[in-house]
Design a protein around this motif. Structure first.
Motif, short mmCIF file in Angstrom:
data_model
loop_
_atom_site.label_atom_id
_atom_site.label_comp_id
_atom_site.label_asym_id
_atom_site.label_seq_id
_atom_site.Cartn_x
_atom_site.Cartn_y
_atom_site.Cartn_z
N THR A 97 0.65 -0.99 -0.14
CA THR A 97 0.05 0.06 -0.12
C THR A 97 0.87 1.34 -0.01
N TYR A 98 1.88 1.40 0.93
CA TYR A 98 2.54 2.47 0.93
C TYR A 98 3.47 2.63 -0.38
N ARG A 99 3.90 1.60 -0.83
CA ARG A 99 4.65 1.75 -2.16
C ARG A 99 4.01 2.15 -3.30
N SER A 100 2.80 1.58 -3.20
CA SER A 100 2.00 1.75 -4.50
C SER A 100 1.37 3.52 -4.43
N PHE A 101 1.15 4.09 -3.11
CA PHE A 101 0.82 5.20 -2.86
C PHE A 101 1.85 6.25 -3.55
N TYR A 102 3.00 6.08 -2.97
CA TYR A 102 4.14 6.98 -3.26
C TYR A 102 4.39 6.76 -4.86
N LYS A 103 4.55 5.66 -5.26
CA LYS A 103 4.96 5.49 -6.49
C LYS A 103 3.75 6.28 -7.61
N ALA A 104 2.39 6.27 -7.15
CA ALA A 104 1.58 6.85 -7.87
C ALA A 104 1.46 8.50 -7.58
N VAL A 105 1.76 8.96 -6.42
CA VAL A 105 1.60 10.35 -5.99
C VAL A 105 2.91 11.03 -6.73
N THR A 106 4.09 10.75 -6.28
CA THR A 106 5.29 11.16 -6.52
C THR A 106 5.38 11.66 -7.96
N PRO A 107 5.37 11.04 -9.07
CA PRO A 107 5.50 11.52 -10.39
C PRO A 107 4.39 12.80 -10.50
N VAL A 108 3.37 12.83 -9.88
CA VAL A 108 2.31 13.87 -10.20
C VAL A 108 2.76 15.19 -9.44
N ILE A 109 3.10 15.01 -8.32
CA ILE A 109 3.44 16.13 -7.40
C ILE A 109 4.75 16.83 -7.99
N VAL A 110 5.76 16.32 -8.31
CA VAL A 110 7.01 16.60 -9.01
C VAL A 110 6.71 17.22 -10.23
N SER A 111 5.85 16.60 -11.06
CA SER A 111 5.37 17.22 -12.49
C SER A 111 4.77 18.62 -12.31
N LYS A 112 4.17 18.56 -11.31
CA LYS A 112 3.09 19.92 -11.24
C LYS A 112 4.05 21.03 -10.52
N ALA A 113 4.95 20.76 -9.72
CA ALA A 113 5.48 21.47 -8.69
C ALA A 113 6.37 22.66 -9.48
N LEU A 114 6.40 23.85 -8.74
CA LEU A 114 7.26 25.07 -9.34
C LEU A 114 8.59 24.72 -9.07
N LYS A 115 9.01 23.99 -8.25
CA LYS A 115 10.52 23.63 -7.91
C LYS A 115 10.38 22.49 -7.08
N VAL A 116 11.51 21.48 -7.57
CA VAL A 116 11.89 20.40 -6.61
C VAL A 116 13.02 20.57 -5.99
N VAL A 117 13.05 20.27 -4.60
CA VAL A 117 13.95 20.34 -3.73
C VAL A 117 14.60 18.74 -3.55
N THR A 118 15.69 18.39 -3.50
CA THR A 118 16.38 17.15 -2.90
C THR A 118 17.54 17.37 -2.05
N VAL A 119 18.13 16.43 -1.52
CA VAL A 119 19.14 16.44 -0.60
C VAL A 119 20.53 15.96 -1.01
N SER A 120 20.61 15.53 -2.08
CA SER A 120 22.25 15.27 -2.76
C SER A 120 21.76 15.39 -4.18
N ASN A 121 23.09 15.54 -4.98
CA ASN A 121 23.13 15.30 -6.20
C ASN A 121 22.68 14.08 -6.82
N SER A 122 23.09 13.06 -6.16
CA SER A 122 22.81 11.77 -6.33
C SER A 122 21.35 11.46 -6.45
N ILE A 123 20.69 11.83 -5.48
CA ILE A 123 19.35 11.80 -5.85
C ILE A 123 18.59 12.92 -6.76
N LYS A 124 19.12 14.01 -7.18
CA LYS A 124 18.61 14.75 -8.17
C LYS A 124 18.82 14.02 -9.65
N LYS A 125 19.94 13.33 -9.46
CA LYS A 125 20.11 12.54 -10.93
C LYS A 125 19.08 11.50 -10.98
N GLU A 126 18.59 10.98 -9.99
CA GLU A 126 17.45 9.72 -9.94
C GLU A 126 16.33 10.37 -10.55
#
Length: 351
Positions: free
Chosen positions: A116-145
């Motif tokens: 349930t947890y995995r399915s929820f975040y795999k569904a919503v994460t692409p939506v919220i980052v695509s609509k976001a004004l900006k996306v912040v993350t905590v390392s260049n490694s995750i930025k690349k991902e």
């Protein structure tokens, strides 16, 4: 006015919530404090922190329902201001979000989270980052991902490193205060790889030394084999969650800090240990190597023999301990919440 989604004040404090709390403290100490307002659900868990940050309770719901229903309604009543989200989620039906994604662990292994947890975040994460004004993350490694997996433009993603809480900047303990134990600090779940650490510690057979494990342990035993490994051993101590004061004491007296996580966005515990002058042995994964550079010792987190040999070597070498302690202290100076706050303010106010 900039609003901050402070739902994190209703959650137990792990790395994500620590990032949100400390970054907000930095922002509220700045000259922009009167232009920043935290809003939270009514069921706040950390009441003193909420008071310190002057968080405003709004709505009547809690959890995801508050975030998806009450919060957007409140924001629309305030003229649709920018909303800063610091903990991997955001209102789906609100279009003026800045979103912080700490990692993409839900994409890495089906064994790390419930379906349930995995399915929820795999569904919503692409939506919220695509609509976001900006996306912040905590390392260049995750930025690349984020760029590669979710097809984001590089210039849409801003990297803001974690900092070190003031608690850990009060001075390095004297060497004669060290005690004979190895420490790990982690929210205990499969990706933190505690079982491999326990097996490496047992195999290293370092005489007169204990292994201290700090972190929530309620769900870790189910099917993991950890309980079987630990049972009957007086040299492995599961301490559960501890206060900040006790955490500081345990860091300060540890002979070695070991963190064999399989996947990280940043890895705050490594940097906390470095700031306390504790030599660190950790995983050779990309985000940790980015953060820790040459200031720690690395092993393959899945190679128990390699980890065991390195634990034995470091515990037995005062020279290696001192060398890593000096390197770690210097490296840790790069990570301060003041610096993180400055980067966020520049992002928010374009100054």
């Amino acid at each position: 006015m900039i609003y901050i989604n402070a739902r994190f004040l209703t959650q137990p404090i792990t790395g994500v919530q620590r990032f949100a709390i400390e970054l907000c403290r930095s922002l509220k100490r700045s000259s922009y404090a009167d232009r920043i307002q935290l809003v939270c659900p009514p069921n706040v868990l950390h009441t003193e922190i909420a008071k310190e940050l002057q968080a405003l309770p709004v709505g009547s719901r809690s959890g995801h329902l508050w975030e998806q229903l009450d919060l957007p309604v409140f924001l629309k009543s305030r003229g649709n201001p920018v909303l800063v989200n610091l903990a991997n989620a955001a209102p789906l039906l609100y279009n003026r979000n800045i979103v912080t994604i700490h990692d993409l662990s839900v994409y890495q292994s089906s064994k790390w989270f419930s379906f349930t947890y995995r399915s929820f975040y795999k569904a919503v994460t692409p939506v919220i980052v695509s609509k976001a004004l900006k996306v912040v993350t905590v390392s260049n490694s995750i930025k690349k991902e984020l760029v590669d997996r979710l097809n984001l433009r590089e210039d849409k993603v801003e990297v803001i490193y974690n900092g070190i809480s003031e608690l850990f900047l009060s001075g390095v303990p004297a060497e004669n205060n060290k005690e004979n134990y190895i420490l790990t600090v982690s929210s205990i779940d499969p990706r933190k790889n505690i079982l491999s650490l326990v097996r490496a510690f047992i195999k290293a057979d370092v005489k007169d030394h204990d292994l201290y494990i700090i972190g929530g342990k309620a769900a870790v035993f189910s099917g993991s084999g950890l309980e079987r490994e630990v049972m009957g051993r007086s040299d492995i101590k599961l301490l559960g969650r501890v206060s900040d004061e006790e955490l500081l004491r345990l860091y300060s007296r540890a002979k070695l800090f070991v963190y064999l996580s399989l996947y990280e966005g940043f890895g705050i515990p490594n940097v906390e240990a470095m700031a306390m002058g504790v030599p660190v042995l950790t995983s050779n994964i990309s985000s940790i190597k980015e953060v820790c550079s040459d200031a720690v010792s690395y092993v393959d987190p899945l190679d128990v023999d390699e980890a065991s040999n390195e634990i034995k070597r470091l515990v037995g070498s005062t020279h290696a301990q001192k060398e890593l302690s000096v390197l770690g202290l210097e490296r840790s100076k790069l990570f301060r919440w003041e610096y993180a706050g400055e980067k966020m303010l520049k992002l928010l106010f374009h100054e």
